[in-house]
Write a protein that holds these residues in place. Sequence first.
Motif, short mmCIF file in Angstrom:
data_model
loop_
_atom_site.label_atom_id
_atom_site.label_comp_id
_atom_site.label_asym_id
_atom_site.label_seq_id
_atom_site.Cartn_x
_atom_site.Cartn_y
_atom_site.Cartn_z
N TRP A 131 0.83 -1.21 0.00
CA TRP A 131 0.00 0.00 0.00
C TRP A 131 0.87 1.26 0.00
O TRP A 131 0.60 2.22 -0.75
CB TRP A 131 -0.92 0.01 1.22
N LYS A 132 1.91 1.27 0.82
CA LYS A 132 2.77 2.45 0.90
C LYS A 132 3.48 2.71 -0.43
O LYS A 132 3.75 3.86 -0.80
CB LYS A 132 3.80 2.27 2.01
N HIS A 133 3.78 1.64 -1.16
CA HIS A 133 4.51 1.77 -2.43
C HIS A 133 3.58 2.13 -3.59
O HIS A 133 3.97 2.89 -4.49
CB HIS A 133 5.23 0.45 -2.74
N THR A 134 2.36 1.60 -3.59
CA THR A 134 1.47 1.77 -4.75
C THR A 134 0.30 2.72 -4.50
O THR A 134 -0.29 3.23 -5.45
CB THR A 134 0.87 0.41 -5.18
N GLY A 135 -0.07 2.91 -3.23
CA GLY A 135 -1.24 3.72 -2.93
C GLY A 135 -2.53 2.92 -2.87
O GLY A 135 -3.59 3.48 -2.63
N HIS A 136 -2.44 1.60 -3.08
CA HIS A 136 -3.63 0.76 -2.95
C HIS A 136 -3.21 -0.61 -2.41
O HIS A 136 -2.04 -0.98 -2.45
CB HIS A 136 -4.36 0.61 -4.29
N PHE A 137 -4.18 -1.35 -1.92
CA PHE A 137 -3.90 -2.68 -1.40
C PHE A 137 -3.93 -3.68 -2.56
O PHE A 137 -4.59 -3.46 -3.57
CB PHE A 137 -4.90 -3.06 -0.31
N PRO A 138 -3.20 -4.78 -2.43
CA PRO A 138 -3.12 -5.74 -3.55
C PRO A 138 -4.46 -6.40 -3.86
O PRO A 138 -5.27 -6.63 -2.96
CB PRO A 138 -2.10 -6.78 -3.05
N LYS A 139 -4.66 -6.68 -5.14
CA LYS A 139 -5.85 -7.44 -5.55
C LYS A 139 -5.57 -8.94 -5.49
O LYS A 139 -6.50 -9.74 -5.41
CB LYS A 139 -6.27 -7.03 -6.96
N LYS A 140 -4.30 -9.30 -5.53
CA LYS A 140 -3.91 -10.71 -5.47
C LYS A 140 -2.61 -10.82 -4.68
O LYS A 140 -1.75 -9.94 -4.77
CB LYS A 140 -3.72 -11.29 -6.87
N ILE A 141 -2.46 -11.90 -3.92
CA ILE A 141 -1.22 -12.17 -3.19
C ILE A 141 -0.77 -13.59 -3.48
O ILE A 141 -1.56 -14.54 -3.39
CB ILE A 141 -1.40 -12.01 -1.67
N THR A 142 0.50 -13.74 -3.85
CA THR A 142 1.12 -15.06 -3.94
C THR A 142 2.19 -15.14 -2.86
O THR A 142 3.11 -14.31 -2.83
CB THR A 142 1.77 -15.29 -5.32
N ILE A 143 2.04 -16.10 -1.96
CA ILE A 143 2.98 -16.28 -0.86
C ILE A 143 3.92 -17.43 -1.20
O ILE A 143 3.48 -18.56 -1.45
CB ILE A 143 2.24 -16.60 0.45
N VAL A 144 5.22 -17.14 -1.22
CA VAL A 144 6.23 -18.17 -1.48
C VAL A 144 6.88 -18.53 -0.16
O VAL A 144 7.51 -17.69 0.50
CB VAL A 144 7.29 -17.68 -2.49
N SER A 145 6.73 -19.79 0.25
CA SER A 145 7.29 -20.24 1.52
C SER A 145 7.37 -21.76 1.48
O SER A 145 7.31 -22.37 0.40
CB SER A 145 6.42 -19.77 2.69
N HIS A 146 7.51 -22.37 2.64
CA HIS A 146 7.51 -23.83 2.71
C HIS A 146 6.11 -24.38 2.46
O HIS A 146 5.11 -23.80 2.91
CB HIS A 146 7.98 -24.29 4.10
N GLY A 147 6.05 -25.52 1.78
CA GLY A 147 4.77 -26.14 1.52
C GLY A 147 4.05 -26.57 2.77
O GLY A 147 2.82 -26.48 2.86
N PHE A 148 4.81 -27.01 3.79
CA PHE A 148 4.16 -27.49 5.00
C PHE A 148 3.55 -26.35 5.82
O PHE A 148 2.84 -26.61 6.80
CB PHE A 148 5.13 -28.32 5.86
N LYS A 149 3.80 -25.10 5.43
CA LYS A 149 3.20 -23.96 6.12
C LYS A 149 1.94 -23.44 5.43
O LYS A 149 1.32 -22.49 5.91
CB LYS A 149 4.21 -22.82 6.27
N GLU A 150 1.56 -24.06 4.32
CA GLU A 150 0.39 -23.56 3.58
C GLU A 150 -0.86 -23.53 4.43
O GLU A 150 -1.62 -22.56 4.40
CB GLU A 150 0.14 -24.41 2.33
N GLU A 151 -1.07 -24.57 5.23
CA GLU A 151 -2.27 -24.61 6.07
C GLU A 151 -2.28 -23.47 7.07
O GLU A 151 -3.33 -22.90 7.39
CB GLU A 151 -2.35 -25.96 6.79
N ARG A 152 -1.11 -23.12 7.59
CA ARG A 152 -1.03 -22.01 8.54
C ARG A 152 -1.39 -20.69 7.87
O ARG A 152 -2.15 -19.89 8.41
CB ARG A 152 0.39 -21.91 9.13
#
Length: 276
Positions: A131-152
């Motif tokens: 938001w601070k960078h673009t002036g709006h909140f994202p319409k889509k988010i892709t989270i890259v992390s460990h697969g076993f954390k997806e449920e969290r």
Amino acid sequence: MASSSPTPKPTHLILVCCHGIYIGGPTHGLDEKEWLLAPFQKDETPTFIKHAQAGLSILPSSPPHSTALIFSGSKTRPEIEKSEAQSYLDLCVCNDFWNIVKKEDVEGRILLEEQALDSFANVMFSILMFWKHTGHFPKKITIVSHGFKEERFMGLHVPAIRFPSERVVVLGIDPEYMTEGSESYDEARAEEVRRGSREMGYGEWERDPLGFGSVLSGKRRGRNPWGVSQGWFERREERERSGVKSILRIGEAGFEEEFLTDERQPWEEDGGREGE
């Protein structure tokens, strides 16, 4: 002469959750000695590299300039005043971005979020930085992390933040020792990691979805040797303009943290709130 059209602002947040600190060296991250790691992270640096590469791979996605990549992670080690986020960018630069993207094509599109001390904060601080960078909140988010954390992420963090879950995806990449069929697959270690994540990760967040309690707050204090601020905004005016409803709490030893209230948040609205 016709004026060129302004570059459109991103709408898609690519969030790479950082897990260690790359300090540099001749192998450009391949040697584990070039990282500051916790003991349980042995053999995981190739996975951290894959996380960075995955985030870069999504960045050129169509339409042009629709994405912004945020490396998220604070200064978590007392040995060096360097954030996990900065170290991941350094890793990308010293590897020439693995020829996935060109440096000149991603300037201004890779941001560093250097306050987050846990997985919930990775998401929260990154949404706010977007938001601070673009002036709006994202319409889509892709989270890259460990697969076993997806449920969290999808079962706890996203609902707790109340970001629309249909606009969030998790790209999960686990260490090789957790991947069946790989040469280094270790069934016993993989199950131990999953069990620990369920009990000490998912379980704690299930009991305390916003991380308000002493257990999760204590973990954050323990990961904050440099006293990095956990406030979301530098000025009250900025908070008011964002539309985010939050409270500040001063905890042990003056440790300041910020938390969402139950009021409606701006990203729950269609398209979010535009900055001024």
